[in-house]
Write an enzyme that holds these catalytic residues in place. Sequence first.
Site, PDB file in Angstrom:
ATOM      1  N   CYS A  78       0.809  -1.228   0.000  1.00 11.58           N
ATOM      2  CA  CYS A  78       0.000   0.000   0.000  1.00 11.58           C
ATOM      3  C   CYS A  78       0.837   1.269   0.000  1.00 11.58           C
ATOM      4  O   CYS A  78       0.593   2.189  -0.790  1.00 11.58           O
ATOM      5  CB  CYS A  78      -0.916   0.005   1.228  1.00 11.58           C
ATOM      6  SG  CYS A  78      -1.899  -1.464   1.380  1.00 11.58           S
ATOM      7  N   GLU A 109      -9.767   1.031   6.318  1.00 11.25           N
ATOM      8  CA  GLU A 109      -8.579   0.284   6.774  1.00 11.25           C
ATOM      9  C   GLU A 109      -8.859  -1.222   6.820  1.00 11.25           C
ATOM     10  O   GLU A 109      -9.968  -1.642   7.197  1.00 11.25           O
ATOM     11  CB  GLU A 109      -8.224   0.759   8.186  1.00 11.25           C
ATOM     12  CG  GLU A 109      -7.126  -0.016   8.874  1.00 11.25           C
ATOM     13  CD  GLU A 109      -5.751   0.223   8.278  1.00 11.25           C
ATOM     14  OE1 GLU A 109      -5.288   1.369   8.324  1.00 11.25           O
ATOM     15  OE2 GLU A 109      -5.166  -0.743   7.749  1.00 11.25           O
ATOM     16  N   GLY A 110      -7.859  -1.969   6.386  1.00 14.41           N
ATOM     17  CA  GLY A 110      -7.993  -3.413   6.550  1.00 14.41           C
ATOM     18  C   GLY A 110      -9.027  -4.044   5.645  1.00 14.41           C
ATOM     19  O   GLY A 110      -9.720  -4.981   6.005  1.00 14.41           O
ATOM     20  N   LYS A 135     -12.298  -2.742  -7.745  1.00 18.57           N
ATOM     21  CA  LYS A 135     -12.376  -1.272  -7.837  1.00 18.57           C
ATOM     22  C   LYS A 135     -12.822  -0.854  -9.240  1.00 18.57           C
ATOM     23  O   LYS A 135     -13.563   0.104  -9.419  1.00 18.57           O
ATOM     24  CB  LYS A 135     -11.023  -0.650  -7.480  1.00 18.57           C
ATOM     25  CG  LYS A 135     -10.681  -0.844  -6.008  1.00 18.57           C
ATOM     26  CD  LYS A 135      -9.328  -0.242  -5.636  1.00 18.57           C
ATOM     27  CE  LYS A 135      -9.015  -0.482  -4.167  1.00 18.57           C
ATOM     28  NZ  LYS A 135      -7.681   0.031  -3.779  1.00 18.57           N
ATOM     29  N   ARG A 175     -15.105  -3.757   1.964  1.00 20.82           N
ATOM     30  CA  ARG A 175     -15.170  -2.382   1.447  1.00 20.82           C
ATOM     31  C   ARG A 175     -16.398  -2.170   0.556  1.00 20.82           C
ATOM     32  O   ARG A 175     -16.923  -3.099  -0.021  1.00 20.82           O
ATOM     33  CB  ARG A 175     -13.899  -2.063   0.668  1.00 20.82           C
ATOM     34  CG  ARG A 175     -12.668  -1.940   1.537  1.00 20.82           C
ATOM     35  CD  ARG A 175     -11.414  -1.804   0.707  1.00 20.82           C
ATOM     36  NE  ARG A 175     -11.034  -3.061   0.078  1.00 20.82           N
ATOM     37  CZ  ARG A 175      -9.930  -3.218  -0.640  1.00 20.82           C
ATOM     38  NH1 ARG A 175      -9.105  -2.192  -0.825  1.00 20.82           N
ATOM     39  NH2 ARG A 175      -9.619  -4.385  -1.191  1.00 20.82           N
ATOM     40  N   ASP A 221     -13.336  -9.201   2.184  1.00 18.35           N
ATOM     41  CA  ASP A 221     -13.206  -7.783   1.812  1.00 18.35           C
ATOM     42  C   ASP A 221     -14.544  -7.104   2.121  1.00 18.35           C
ATOM     43  O   ASP A 221     -15.567  -7.459   1.566  1.00 18.35           O
ATOM     44  CB  ASP A 221     -12.883  -7.657   0.302  1.00 18.35           C
ATOM     45  CG  ASP A 221     -12.418  -6.254  -0.067  1.00 18.35           C
ATOM     46  OD1 ASP A 221     -11.667  -6.118  -1.055  1.00 18.35           O
ATOM     47  OD2 ASP A 221     -12.831  -5.300   0.628  1.00 18.35           O
TER      48      ASP A 221
HETATM   49  N1  LIG Z   1      -7.761  -7.339   6.189  1.00 21.66           N
HETATM   50  C1  LIG Z   1      -6.516  -7.139   5.725  1.00 21.66           C
HETATM   51  N2  LIG Z   1      -5.604  -8.131   5.878  1.00 21.66           N
HETATM   52  C2  LIG Z   1      -4.346  -7.953   5.429  1.00 21.66           C
HETATM   53  O1  LIG Z   1      -3.450  -8.919   5.567  1.00 21.66           O
HETATM   54  C3  LIG Z   1      -3.954  -6.739   4.807  1.00 21.66           C
HETATM   55  N3  LIG Z   1      -2.673  -6.554   4.343  1.00 21.66           N
HETATM   56  C4  LIG Z   1      -4.950  -5.737   4.680  1.00 21.66           C
HETATM   57  N4  LIG Z   1      -4.605  -4.569   4.105  1.00 21.66           N
HETATM   58  C5  LIG Z   1      -5.628  -3.645   3.668  1.00 21.66           C
HETATM   59  O2  LIG Z   1      -5.918  -3.871   2.300  1.00 21.66           O
HETATM   60  C6  LIG Z   1      -6.281  -2.651   1.682  1.00 21.66           C
HETATM   61  C7  LIG Z   1      -5.450  -2.452   0.438  1.00 21.66           C
HETATM   62  O3  LIG Z   1      -5.739  -3.530  -0.416  1.00 21.66           O
HETATM   63  P1  LIG Z   1      -5.974  -3.316  -2.005  1.00 21.66           P
HETATM   64  O4  LIG Z   1      -4.623  -3.550  -2.605  1.00 21.66           O
HETATM   65  O5  LIG Z   1      -6.491  -1.938  -2.189  1.00 21.66           O
HETATM   66  O6  LIG Z   1      -6.974  -4.358  -2.395  1.00 21.66           O
HETATM   67  C8  LIG Z   1      -6.063  -1.566   2.722  1.00 21.66           C
HETATM   68  O7  LIG Z   1      -7.308  -1.263   3.327  1.00 21.66           O
HETATM   69  C9  LIG Z   1      -5.173  -2.212   3.731  1.00 21.66           C
HETATM   70  O8  LIG Z   1      -5.382  -1.706   5.058  1.00 21.66           O
HETATM   71  N5  LIG Z   1      -6.208  -5.944   5.135  1.00 21.66           N
HETATM   72 ZN    ZN Z   2      -1.339  -2.169   3.358  1.00 14.24          ZN
END
Ligand SMILES: Nc1nc(O)c(N)c(N[C@@H]2O[C@H](COP(=O)(O)O)[C@@H](O)[C@H]2O)n1
Ligand code: ZN
Length: 361
Positions: free
Chosen positions: A217, A242-243, A304, A278, A276
């Site tokens: 990221c 986030e996440g 996206k 989002r 996911d």
């Molecule tokens: N839930 C979760 N688990 C992980 O192991 C992660 N590395 C992340 N990262 C989150 O993914 C988003 C970016 O992903 P994209 O490449 O845009 O699909 C961002 O919200 C990070 O916080 N999340």
């Molecule tokens: Zn990240």
Amino acid sequence: MDETIFFYEPDDPYGFLSNFACYPIVVEEEKWSSTEHYYQANKFLKSQMRDEIKYAGSPDEAFKLSRHYEKHIREDWSSVKLEVMKKAIFEKFAQHPKLAFLLLNTEDHELKEHSHKDAYWGDGGNGKGENNLGKILMEAREFLKEIRPYNLIRYVDSSILPTEWGTFALHGFVEPENQQEHVALTLGKWTADSAVLTRLHSECLTGDAFASMRCDCGYQLRKSLELIAKQGSGVLLYLRQEGRGIGLLNKIKAYHLQDDGDDTIEANLNLGLAADMRYYDFVEGMLSYLNVKKIRLLTNNPEKINALNNCNIEITERVPMVEGINPYNFNYVETKAMKMGHKIDIGPEGQRFRANAKTYN
Ligand SMILES: Nc1nc(O)c(N)c(N[C@@H]2O[C@H](COP(=O)(O)O)[C@@H](O)[C@H]2O)n1
Ligand SMILES: [Zn+2]
């Protein structure tokens, strides 16, 4: 109702609310330079007078021409003028999304046209006038609150943001439903026909702020800002999800499970969460505020692309974002490619890290 917002001259604060502000509208396939042109011309049935007012050089001139011909005003004008004005105002905000967001930004303040010359449309200067223009504007504001995209996102404010890549504008937005904040960084100018270089970036505190090597990221964020600056114009939408929408603390729990061998999908699922979480429907409003209809999208993520297509945005090109591959994020990036359909070509450079990829994810 909150304290009153007074408006009058187009160049004053809140001047966009004035009919003398030059925002063109199209009504029944006819183009009008301002709502004032439309309103004044509709006083007359004779096409010669209508056209003279329609093509007047300014709203002021349209107003003066209407006074010049006032002996010829249509007999039923007093019974139709409110509806004519309402049509003009509703079309103005329907056809200028940025103005609609600014109108909504007045929240629940009373709106008054502070005109000492007009006690019908304005407040008469002494606050005792009917303020019918203000009432129509407040009616339009209530209407907008209920329709997409304004029911999903509200514009709040903007500022300048100097960065090491260039000086961006920073625009703040909030989802009225849950008060979730989001921002947009913009650089340069464009028209609605431009294909604007755009990044839809999901918040990643660890990557974006702590330069984590555990994901890609932070590398993508910095590369996006660099590419936009190099292009001279573009948009970075920074979505506070986030996440992948599970939040920071849940992401730390997910990381912990990955330290013990889960991959990034398994960890979410083992937390009882979706892979996911989002959602992107509110992005339509952010881009309409920014007058962006066509984009060159910086992403690897097919979700996206689908989301933006569902927001009536034309994606003219996908610009790959394979950045910062390293031993700490190799398995994570490969899992996104294998299990989430991310279009990632790690390439021979990246493959070098397979051998010493960290097994924690
Ligand atoms: N839930 C979760 N688990 C992980 O192991 C992660 N590395 C992340 N990262 C989150 O993914 C988003 C970016 O992903 P994209 O490449 O845009 O699909 C961002 O919200 C990070 O916080 N999340
Ligand atoms: Zn990240």
